[in-house]
Design a protein around this motif. Sequence first.
Motif, PDB file in Angstrom:
ATOM      1  N   ASP A   1      41.541  74.031  60.607  1.00 41.95           N
ATOM      2  CA  ASP A   1      41.762  72.577  60.647  1.00 41.95           C
ATOM      3  C   ASP A   1      40.642  71.837  59.917  1.00 41.95           C
ATOM      4  O   ASP A   1      39.458  72.133  60.119  1.00 41.95           O
TER       5      ASP A   1
ATOM      6  N   ARG B   1      43.592  64.955  61.571  1.00 42.84           N
ATOM      7  CA  ARG B   1      43.405  66.415  61.584  1.00 42.84           C
ATOM      8  C   ARG B   1      44.499  67.040  60.722  1.00 42.84           C
ATOM      9  O   ARG B   1      45.672  66.728  60.884  1.00 42.84           O
TER      10      ARG B   1
ATOM     11  N   THR C   1      46.090  70.672  59.538  1.00 41.31           N
ATOM     12  CA  THR C   1      46.145  72.114  59.771  1.00 41.31           C
ATOM     13  C   THR C   1      46.580  72.773  58.471  1.00 41.31           C
ATOM     14  O   THR C   1      47.692  72.550  57.992  1.00 41.31           O
TER      15      THR C   1
END
Length: 268
Positions: free
Chosen positions: A93, A107, A109
């Motif tokens: 992440d 965030r 991923t």
Amino acid sequence: LTAGEPVLTPPFWGARMLEATPEAVLPFLNERSLYQFQWGFRKQGRSLDDFMVWARQELRPVLRRMLALCTEYDILHPRASYGYWKAAGEGNDLVLFDEGGTNEVARFTLPRQPREDGACIADFVRDIDDARRDVIGLQVVTVGQEASDKAREWFEADRYQDYLYLHGLSVEMAEAMAEYTHKRIRAEMGFAAEDDRDMARLLQQGYRGSRYSFGYPACPRLEEQEPILKLLDAEKIGVSLTDGFQLHPEQSTSALVVFNPQAKYFSI
């Protein structure tokens, strides 16, 4: 990957708008990509060098004519929203923070290459456990809706060749605006002196760090553009996401800008 890299300080935190003229963006136009991939001209047995010599002679007049039409009809409006956020890596992440460095604001991923020591964009910033935070740039650029509108108008008027030329040119001008904006970011961060002097090599990542656009292997999930557009207040430059997470207007791009010298393109 970040050991020994100094902590960077950008000139400001958060987002800023940027407008440019087509003339200012033009030096960053990738002519090879325009002629070969957008306009569909083939090398037909020629070497790339020979093809480009031919293209400059035969196709640059077409490019000049299309740019003149763009000026006449006020078609291209290069705009960007870009800025800087504190960042850290947590596994795969990439985590963005506000100026304080503790409040998480986004965030991402991201995929990792499926091998021992496989690369992931999150590796190019300090770990989340590090007391110091790295910096990530975000950018979204567009040449505006007028290009799509005029192209459709020409298509409906059976001006197919002009339609194809304009569509291809506006796609590459959006890419050129992305390069122009990225250059501005490198200048503000103090890295512009490291840029390759040769424009063709510059456009092949001849500079420090990397710009990762969404939809490419290193950051494939288009829905992750949502927090970027929000942080950059992209509505101010007229950019939004469709239900299918495509950028609107079509001739727009978004990217994560990474400053680590080891950051380059990689495939998954």
